[in-house]
Structure formats: structure tokens, C-alpha cells
Design a protein around this motif. Structure first.
Motif, PDB file in Angstrom:
ATOM      1  N   ALA A   1       0.781  -1.224   0.081  1.00 57.97           N
ATOM      2  CA  ALA A   1      -0.052   0.113   0.016  1.00 57.97           C
ATOM      3  C   ALA A   1       0.764   1.213  -0.023  1.00 57.97           C
ATOM      4  CB  ALA A   1      -1.004  -0.009   1.328  1.00 57.97           C
ATOM      5  N   LYS A   2       0.485   2.137  -0.653  1.00 66.24           N
ATOM      6  CA  LYS A   2       1.284   3.588  -0.774  1.00 66.24           C
ATOM      7  C   LYS A   2       1.165   4.345   0.530  1.00 66.24           C
ATOM      8  CE  LYS A   2       1.125   7.613  -3.737  1.00 66.24           C
ATOM      9  NZ  LYS A   2       0.402   8.404  -4.918  1.00 66.24           N
ATOM     10  N   GLU A   3       0.256   4.368   1.099  1.00 65.52           N
ATOM     11  CA  GLU A   3       0.445   5.230   2.612  1.00 65.52           C
ATOM     12  C   GLU A   3       1.484   4.637   3.525  1.00 65.52           C
ATOM     13  OE1 GLU A   3      -2.543   3.969   1.467  1.00 65.52           O
ATOM     14  OE2 GLU A   3      -3.094   5.909   0.346  1.00 65.52           O
ATOM     15  N   PRO A   4       1.483   3.707   3.880  1.00 63.31           N
ATOM     16  CA  PRO A   4       2.777   3.021   4.906  1.00 63.31           C
ATOM     17  C   PRO A   4       4.112   3.284   4.019  1.00 63.31           C
ATOM     18  CG  PRO A   4       1.258   1.475   4.505  1.00 63.31           C
ATOM     19  CD  PRO A   4       0.754   2.394   3.501  1.00 63.31           C
ATOM     20  N   TRP A   5       4.419   3.041   2.892  1.00 58.09           N
ATOM     21  CA  TRP A   5       5.226   3.264   2.044  1.00 58.09           C
ATOM     22  C   TRP A   5       5.781   4.867   2.565  1.00 58.09           C
ATOM     23  CZ3 TRP A   5       5.377   3.999  -3.789  1.00 58.09           C
ATOM     24  CH2 TRP A   5       6.699   4.238  -4.355  1.00 58.09           C
ATOM     25  N   ILE A   6       4.871   5.809   2.005  1.00 55.57           N
ATOM     26  CA  ILE A   6       5.211   7.172   1.937  1.00 55.57           C
ATOM     27  C   ILE A   6       5.558   7.710   3.320  1.00 55.57           C
ATOM     28  CG2 ILE A   6       4.411   9.577   1.690  1.00 55.57           C
ATOM     29  CD1 ILE A   6       2.936   8.434  -0.864  1.00 55.57           C
ATOM     30  N   ASP A   7       4.788   7.209   4.224  1.00 55.59           N
ATOM     31  CA  ASP A   7       4.999   7.366   5.797  1.00 55.59           C
ATOM     32  C   ASP A   7       6.286   6.978   6.211  1.00 55.59           C
ATOM     33  OD1 ASP A   7       3.990   8.362   8.248  1.00 55.59           O
ATOM     34  OD2 ASP A   7       3.980   6.270   9.106  1.00 55.59           O
ATOM     35  N   ALA A   8       6.870   5.904   6.096  1.00 49.72           N
ATOM     36  CA  ALA A   8       8.148   5.241   6.149  1.00 49.72           C
ATOM     37  C   ALA A   8       9.138   6.322   5.610  1.00 49.72           C
ATOM     38  CB  ALA A   8       8.291   3.908   5.870  1.00 49.72           C
ATOM     39  N   ILE A   9       8.940   6.717   4.458  1.00 51.51           N
ATOM     40  CA  ILE A   9       9.936   7.543   3.692  1.00 51.51           C
ATOM     41  C   ILE A   9      10.288   8.637   4.526  1.00 51.51           C
ATOM     42  CG2 ILE A   9      10.361   8.910   1.511  1.00 51.51           C
ATOM     43  CD1 ILE A   9       9.032   6.683  -0.058  1.00 51.51           C
ATOM     44  N   GLN A  10       9.339   9.162   5.041  1.00 51.81           N
ATOM     45  CA  GLN A  10       9.238  10.454   5.904  1.00 51.81           C
ATOM     46  C   GLN A  10       9.795  10.359   7.037  1.00 51.81           C
ATOM     47  OE1 GLN A  10       5.234  11.861   5.326  1.00 51.81           O
ATOM     48  NE2 GLN A  10       5.537  12.798   3.330  1.00 51.81           N
ATOM     49  N   LYS A  11       9.072   9.320   7.941  1.00 48.22           N
ATOM     50  CA  LYS A  11       9.650   8.813   9.345  1.00 48.22           C
ATOM     51  C   LYS A  11      11.104   8.633   9.531  1.00 48.22           C
ATOM     52  CE  LYS A  11       5.309   7.489  11.397  1.00 48.22           C
ATOM     53  NZ  LYS A  11       4.562   6.594  12.106  1.00 48.22           N
ATOM     54  N   ASP A  12      11.851   7.893   8.651  1.00 48.52           N
ATOM     55  CA  ASP A  12      13.023   7.467   8.426  1.00 48.52           C
ATOM     56  C   ASP A  12      13.716   8.383   7.593  1.00 48.52           C
ATOM     57  OD1 ASP A  12      12.001   5.267   9.672  1.00 48.52           O
ATOM     58  OD2 ASP A  12      12.671   3.794   8.068  1.00 48.52           O
ATOM     59  N   GLY A  13      13.573   9.671   7.114  1.00 50.61           N
ATOM     60  CA  GLY A  13      14.358  10.658   6.647  1.00 50.61           C
ATOM     61  C   GLY A  13      15.069  10.094   5.437  1.00 50.61           C
ATOM     62  N   LEU A  14      14.277   9.221   4.667  1.00 46.76           N
ATOM     63  CA  LEU A  14      14.697   8.963   3.424  1.00 46.76           C
ATOM     64  C   LEU A  14      15.079  10.109   2.238  1.00 46.76           C
ATOM     65  CD1 LEU A  14      13.470   5.305   3.470  1.00 46.76           C
ATOM     66  CD2 LEU A  14      15.565   6.076   4.480  1.00 46.76           C
ATOM     67  N   GLU A  15      15.775  11.041   2.334  1.00 44.48           N
ATOM     68  CA  GLU A  15      15.789  12.120   1.717  1.00 44.48           C
ATOM     69  C   GLU A  15      16.033  12.011  -0.046  1.00 44.48           C
ATOM     70  OE1 GLU A  15      19.639  14.765   2.655  1.00 44.48           O
ATOM     71  OE2 GLU A  15      18.380  14.119   4.270  1.00 44.48           O
ATOM     72  N   TRP A  16      16.540  10.957  -0.197  1.00 43.46           N
ATOM     73  CA  TRP A  16      16.952  10.846  -1.799  1.00 43.46           C
ATOM     74  C   TRP A  16      15.364  10.740  -2.551  1.00 43.46           C
ATOM     75  CZ3 TRP A  16      18.522   8.121   2.094  1.00 43.46           C
ATOM     76  CH2 TRP A  16      17.845   6.531   2.417  1.00 43.46           C
ATOM     77  N   LYS A  17      15.502  11.041  -4.002  1.00 45.16           N
ATOM     78  CA  LYS A  17      14.099  11.181  -4.646  1.00 45.16           C
ATOM     79  C   LYS A  17      13.890  10.092  -5.481  1.00 45.16           C
ATOM     80  CE  LYS A  17      14.017  15.706  -3.566  1.00 45.16           C
ATOM     81  NZ  LYS A  17      13.180  15.922  -2.344  1.00 45.16           N
ATOM     82  N   ASN A  18      14.767   8.826  -5.368  1.00 44.82           N
ATOM     83  CA  ASN A  18      14.668   7.633  -6.193  1.00 44.82           C
ATOM     84  C   ASN A  18      13.913   6.724  -5.455  1.00 44.82           C
ATOM     85  OD1 ASN A  18      16.246   9.270  -8.104  1.00 44.82           O
ATOM     86  ND2 ASN A  18      18.165   8.705  -6.955  1.00 44.82           N
ATOM     87  N   HIS A  19      12.720   6.847  -4.930  1.00 44.84           N
ATOM     88  CA  HIS A  19      11.859   5.912  -4.487  1.00 44.84           C
ATOM     89  C   HIS A  19      10.947   5.252  -5.488  1.00 44.84           C
ATOM     90  CE1 HIS A  19      13.224   6.788  -0.424  1.00 44.84           C
ATOM     91  NE2 HIS A  19      13.514   8.152  -0.543  1.00 44.84           N
ATOM     92  N   VAL A  20      10.722   4.056  -5.425  1.00 43.47           N
ATOM     93  CA  VAL A  20       9.948   3.191  -6.252  1.00 43.47           C
ATOM     94  C   VAL A  20       9.246   2.094  -5.844  1.00 43.47           C
ATOM     95  CG1 VAL A  20      11.461   4.190  -8.320  1.00 43.47           C
ATOM     96  CG2 VAL A  20      11.985   1.859  -7.483  1.00 43.47           C
ATOM     97  N   SER A  21       8.224   1.603  -6.632  1.00 42.99           N
ATOM     98  CA  SER A  21       7.678   0.468  -6.069  1.00 42.99           C
ATOM     99  C   SER A  21       6.526   0.169  -6.985  1.00 42.99           C
ATOM    100  CB  SER A  21       6.940   0.552  -4.831  1.00 42.99           C
ATOM    101  OG  SER A  21       6.393  -0.781  -4.174  1.00 42.99           O
ATOM    102  N   ASP A  22       6.034  -0.967  -7.335  1.00 38.06           N
ATOM    103  CA  ASP A  22       4.812  -1.498  -8.036  1.00 38.06           C
ATOM    104  C   ASP A  22       3.949  -2.074  -7.100  1.00 38.06           C
ATOM    105  OD1 ASP A  22       6.075  -4.099  -7.112  1.00 38.06           O
ATOM    106  OD2 ASP A  22       6.312  -4.665  -9.267  1.00 38.06           O
ATOM    107  N   LEU A  23       4.089  -1.986  -5.646  1.00 36.08           N
ATOM    108  CA  LEU A  23       2.984  -2.060  -4.517  1.00 36.08           C
ATOM    109  C   LEU A  23       2.579  -3.736  -4.762  1.00 36.08           C
ATOM    110  CD1 LEU A  23       1.299   1.357  -4.498  1.00 36.08           C
ATOM    111  CD2 LEU A  23       3.155   0.546  -2.778  1.00 36.08           C
ATOM    112  N   LYS A  24       3.391  -4.627  -5.139  1.00 38.90           N
ATOM    113  CA  LYS A  24       3.025  -5.823  -5.145  1.00 38.90           C
ATOM    114  C   LYS A  24       3.707  -6.737  -4.189  1.00 38.90           C
ATOM    115  CE  LYS A  24       2.660  -5.748 -10.235  1.00 38.90           C
ATOM    116  NZ  LYS A  24       2.953  -6.551 -11.462  1.00 38.90           N
ATOM    117  N   TRP A  25       4.282  -6.334  -3.116  1.00 34.22           N
ATOM    118  CA  TRP A  25       4.608  -6.869  -1.960  1.00 34.22           C
ATOM    119  C   TRP A  25       5.881  -7.819  -2.669  1.00 34.22           C
ATOM    120  CZ3 TRP A  25       2.313 -11.442   0.766  1.00 34.22           C
ATOM    121  CH2 TRP A  25       2.736 -11.630   2.147  1.00 34.22           C
ATOM    122  N   TRP A  26       5.743  -9.160  -2.094  1.00 37.28           N
ATOM    123  CA  TRP A  26       6.910 -10.230  -2.375  1.00 37.28           C
ATOM    124  C   TRP A  26       6.523 -10.622  -4.031  1.00 37.28           C
ATOM    125  CZ3 TRP A  26      11.002 -10.813  -0.122  1.00 37.28           C
ATOM    126  CH2 TRP A  26      11.196 -10.627   1.127  1.00 37.28           C
TER     127      TRP A  26
END
Length: 195
Positions: free
Chosen positions: A125-150
């Protein structure tokens, strides 16, 4: 026609002299092509997941819904980092990745123009992914996913069996190290800095 009456197709006969010329010419072409391949370096590296292989290209969506290809980062040292918001060990490793990014993103490298991270999330899911990026301070711009889990296409392509897992690529996209944790990432990056 052969002596037993069968029709056979045979190459035209050539003299030994012509065969020798053709053999020498073939050998010269082979030597030149091998020499050219080695002189071109990484672009001729076989694709794969081992050190010395050209990393398979990925093209996944950013949180904004835009495609971002791994190959678009050629020219930089790139850490391809597989992780997820729900992965405890990934979240525990993120401070090390953040520290390495801050320390090495603008360093002067022998052949590259900086260091960046291509973070591939195995979230569903998109929301927990974006939340973790912000909480963990992952400041680079190259975040990607197809949101298909394993079942992520990227995880399948890279044979990911556990996370966190990563590959360090040189400026041409060739794998130079893998599965770097903690101080090991900084040690590898130190080796690449121009002295």
C-alpha cells in the motif's frame, strides 16, 4: 550424386591456400572483436546479479506515479536497495543508509558524478510506504515500487528472497558489491572516492 546414388550437398572444394587465407582472416577478426569488447568495458558486461555483471534495468513508479528507470541514474554510483515499511530489519538499517547518503552524495569520485540510492519498496500500500520514507528521513528522490509486496516484478528479476538486500553499482550500472550493511557500505564507497 554419391556412388550409392544419393544426392548430397557438398561445399565447393577450395584449395589449401584459400582455406589458409580464410582461417587467418577469421582469426584476425576474432582477435579484433575480443580486443574491442574488452576495450569498451562495462557496456559489454553480461547482465546478471553477480559482481562484474551489468545490473538488470528496472523501471518502476515513484510515489507521484511517474516511472523512474534505474538506468536513468547512470553516471552516478547507485545503491539499489530493496526494503519495505513493514520490515523491521529494513527500518533498523535505514539510519545507516541515510548516514551513508548524507556523507557520500556529493563526494568526488574517480569516474562518477555523485552517489544516490534507488530504493525499491516491497510494500502493498502507498500510505505506509510514503509514511516510512518521511519518518526514516529517506531524503533521496529515487523511491519506487509496484506495490505488489513479495510478488514485485523487481524482486523477481533480482531474485530477492529476503530484505533488506542491496547491490552497489558503478557509474555504468555494473555491480561492484552487494549486501552491504552498516559500516560496510561506507567502506565500499570510500574505495571509490578520488584520491
Amino acid at each position: 550424386m554419391s556412388p550409392d546414388g544419393l544426392v548430397v550437398d557438398r561445399p565447393p572444394s577450395k584449395s589449401k591456400k584459400n582455406m589458409k587465407k580464410i582461417s587467418l582472416l577469421s582469426l584476425a577478426i576474432l582477435i579484433l572483436s575480443v580486443t574491442y569488447s574488452f576495450s569498451q568495458g562495462a557496456p559489454n558486461a553480461a547482465p546478471g546479479l553477480e559482481i562484474g555483471n551489468m545490473a538488470p534495468d528496472l523501471n518502476l513508479m515513484t510515489p507521484d506515479g511517474k516511472p523512474l528507470g534505474l538506468s536513468s541514474l547512470h553516471g552516478k554510483i547507485v545503491l539499489v536497495d530493496f526494503w519495505a515499511s513493514w520490515c523491521g530489519p529494513c527500518r533498523a538499517e535505514n539510519p545507516n543508509v541515510v548516514a551513508a547518503y548524507k556523507k557520500y552524495k556529493d563526494a568526488k569520485y574517480k569516474n562518477a558524478k555523485g552517489f544516490t540510492i534507488y530504493s525499491v519498496s516491497l510494500d502493498k500500500a502507498k500510505e505506509p510506504w510514503i509514511d516510512a520514507i518521511q519518518k526514516d528521513g529517506l531524503e533521496w528522490k529515487n523511491h519506487v515500487s509496484d506495490l505488489k509486496w513479495w510478488y514485485s516484478d523487481a524482486a523477481k528479476l533480482y531474485g530477492v528472497q529476503a530484505i533488506p538486500t542491496n547491490w552497489l553499482l558503478d557509474e555504468k550500472g555494473v555491480i561492484i558489491s552487494k549486501n552491504l550493511r552498516g559500516a560496510a557500505l561506507e567502506q565500499e564507497l570510500d574505495k571509490l572516492i578520488a584520491k
